[in-house]
Design an enzyme around this catalytic site. Structure first.
Site, PDB file in Angstrom:
ATOM      1  N   TYR A 124     -21.847 -14.246 -23.225  1.00 32.81           N
ATOM      2  CA  TYR A 124     -20.617 -13.486 -23.015  1.00 32.81           C
ATOM      3  C   TYR A 124     -19.429 -14.126 -23.727  1.00 32.81           C
ATOM      4  O   TYR A 124     -18.280 -13.843 -23.394  1.00 32.81           O
ATOM      5  CB  TYR A 124     -20.314 -13.379 -21.521  1.00 32.81           C
ATOM      6  CG  TYR A 124     -21.284 -12.518 -20.736  1.00 32.81           C
ATOM      7  CD1 TYR A 124     -22.394 -11.930 -21.331  1.00 32.81           C
ATOM      8  CD2 TYR A 124     -21.093 -12.295 -19.386  1.00 32.81           C
ATOM      9  CE1 TYR A 124     -23.274 -11.158 -20.607  1.00 32.81           C
ATOM     10  CE2 TYR A 124     -21.974 -11.511 -18.643  1.00 32.81           C
ATOM     11  CZ  TYR A 124     -23.068 -10.953 -19.265  1.00 32.81           C
ATOM     12  OH  TYR A 124     -23.943 -10.179 -18.548  1.00 32.81           O
ATOM     13  N   LYS A 172     -34.138 -21.527 -19.930  1.00 33.98           N
ATOM     14  CA  LYS A 172     -35.267 -21.107 -20.770  1.00 33.98           C
ATOM     15  C   LYS A 172     -35.376 -22.082 -21.934  1.00 33.98           C
ATOM     16  O   LYS A 172     -35.453 -21.709 -23.112  1.00 33.98           O
ATOM     17  CB  LYS A 172     -35.064 -19.662 -21.256  1.00 33.98           C
ATOM     18  CG  LYS A 172     -36.293 -19.033 -21.903  1.00 33.98           C
ATOM     19  CD  LYS A 172     -37.440 -18.795 -20.944  1.00 33.98           C
ATOM     20  CE  LYS A 172     -38.586 -18.057 -21.657  1.00 33.98           C
ATOM     21  NZ  LYS A 172     -39.779 -17.924 -20.786  1.00 33.98           N
ATOM     22  N   ASP A 205     -37.685 -16.592 -16.182  1.00 36.69           N
ATOM     23  CA  ASP A 205     -38.646 -15.543 -15.852  1.00 36.69           C
ATOM     24  C   ASP A 205     -39.434 -15.903 -14.598  1.00 36.69           C
ATOM     25  O   ASP A 205     -39.740 -15.038 -13.763  1.00 36.69           O
ATOM     26  CB  ASP A 205     -39.576 -15.261 -17.038  1.00 36.69           C
ATOM     27  CG  ASP A 205     -40.089 -16.514 -17.716  1.00 36.69           C
ATOM     28  OD1 ASP A 205     -39.407 -17.541 -17.699  1.00 36.69           O
ATOM     29  OD2 ASP A 205     -41.202 -16.470 -18.279  1.00 36.69           O
ATOM     30  N   ASP A 229     -26.014 -13.479 -14.107  1.00 36.05           N
ATOM     31  CA  ASP A 229     -25.631 -12.080 -13.911  1.00 36.05           C
ATOM     32  C   ASP A 229     -26.844 -11.264 -13.462  1.00 36.05           C
ATOM     33  O   ASP A 229     -26.792 -10.498 -12.490  1.00 36.05           O
ATOM     34  CB  ASP A 229     -25.060 -11.535 -15.221  1.00 36.05           C
ATOM     35  CG  ASP A 229     -24.316 -10.219 -15.035  1.00 36.05           C
ATOM     36  OD1 ASP A 229     -24.209  -9.737 -13.894  1.00 36.05           O
ATOM     37  OD2 ASP A 229     -23.840  -9.675 -16.042  1.00 36.05           O
ATOM     38  N   ASP A 233     -27.867  -9.940  -9.335  1.00 34.82           N
ATOM     39  CA  ASP A 233     -28.064  -8.531  -8.991  1.00 34.82           C
ATOM     40  C   ASP A 233     -29.448  -8.314  -8.382  1.00 34.82           C
ATOM     41  O   ASP A 233     -29.615  -7.502  -7.460  1.00 34.82           O
ATOM     42  CB  ASP A 233     -27.900  -7.657 -10.239  1.00 34.82           C
ATOM     43  CG  ASP A 233     -26.445  -7.324 -10.528  1.00 34.82           C
ATOM     44  OD1 ASP A 233     -25.567  -7.911  -9.858  1.00 34.82           O
ATOM     45  OD2 ASP A 233     -26.181  -6.486 -11.410  1.00 34.82           O
TER      46      ASP A 233
END
Length: 340
Positions: A124, A172, A205, A229, A233
């Site tokens: 971002y 990751k 993951d 983010d 959610d």
């Protein structure tokens, strides 16, 4: 103590839920001064920018800020996400997303975790470009030692303050070897200063899978911007969904609290907007101001409404936005009499 609270109503259902939250906050025995500032698409239409400089100044001058929701159209040249820009301009580097079990059939039991998300860099960062005549789009992922260290220290400090014994650092680094590799190495360094807290590493993951399989195993997750983010959610769906999800954007000199849901233009004026996410964001704001008793009373009032099914249709109730607000205020008034 007197607090100056900046209200950012924003777009869509934002003005409705912020108006309800203001009523709820006014019902508490606190000395609050409310001021208003503009943000979002409505601000863009009036001022030519979705984030006026005057809004940033009002946030800086306030004890804390409560934001409703904003609309960010993807197809307007020169338009930008005012929330992302606000986080960067005010150095609101920590996004806190608590996920705790609630007394509602949609909630799984025994969940009490916080996702601590880096809030100003990563994917971002806003560094994007088109190449090859528009045939290739490139976004740069920026991870810095400074940004990594301050969010990780925030996570471990929060774990210590709330008596959590584990922090899952999610990355990751097996693929994103430089950016996530730096985040991971800084996490290992930071963790050495908190010997009473166990740090676990988890690939993003794997974390997404484990959240579905056994969310109760997590106490605190610390991760980068986009991963946080997405995971937050996902996690909120185990504890009632987006209508109950609250968040805080915390920096050294300012803090903005907001429900996680969007502007939901289809719900404007229908009375179906769920205000509870905003109420719980207001409770987070009260905790930030060290008004812990009022925060607890507000959370208890919301929980009591859930127990009695006094909810909007998205949570299986049949009350309007205003009716839910009145029920919460009524329960706060009853608890005031008990505490008197």
């Amino acid at each position: 103590m007197k607090y100056r609270i900046c209200l950012l109503r924003g777009d869509g259902i934002g003005p409705e839920v912020i108006g309800c939250a203001e009523q709820v906050l006014r019902s508490l025995p606190l000395d609050l001064e409310f001021i208003r500032a503009e943000i979002g698409y409505s601000a863009y239409e009036r001022f030519g920018t979705p984030l006026p400089d005057s809004t940033l100044e009002e946030i800086r001058l306030s004890s804390a800020t409560l934001l409703g929701a904003v609309t960010t159209p993807p197809n307007i040249a020169g338009y930008f996400s005012p929330v992302v820009r606000m986080r960067q301009a005010l150095e609101l580097y920590a996004n806190l997303r608590p996920c705790r079990s609630v007394p509602h059939p949609s909630s799984r039991p025994d969940i009490d975790l916080v996702i601590v998300r880096e809030n100003t860099e990563g994917l971002y960062s806003g560094i994007e470009r088109l190449e090859a005549g528009g045939e290739r789009a490139v976004t740069e992922r920026v991870i810095t030692r400074k940004g990594s260290e301050r969010i990780l220290r925030k996570a471990f400090d929060l774990a210590r303050q709330t008596d959590r014994r584990t922090v899952h650092v999610v990355h990751k680094a097996n693929v994103l070897r430089q950016t996530c590799g730096l985040f991971r190495s800084v996490a290992i360094e930071v963790a050495k200063g908190y010997p009473e807290i166990t740090m676990y590493e988890m690939l993003v993951d794997t974390c997404a899978m484990e959240l579905v399989r056994a969310p109760e195993q997590f106490e605190l997750i610390a991760t980068t911007n986009l991963f946080g983010d997405i995971l937050s959610d996902e996690a909120c769906m185990f504890v009632g969904g987006l209508g109950l999800a609250a968040s805080g954007n915390i920096g050294e000199n300012a803090a903005v609290f907001e429900p996680v849901h969007g502007s939901a233009p289809a719900l404007v004026g229908t009375g179906k907007a769920n205000p509870i996410g905003t109420f719980l964001s207001a409770a987070m704001m009260l905790e930030y101001l060290n008004e812990n008793e009022s925060a607890a009373r507000l959370r208890n009032a919301v929980d009591d409404c859930m127990v009695h099914g006094e909810l909007t249709p998205d949570l299986g109730g049949n009350l309007t936005t205003i009716q839910v607000t009145k029920k919460v205020i009524g329960r706060l008034q009853k608890s005031k009499q008990v505490h008197a």
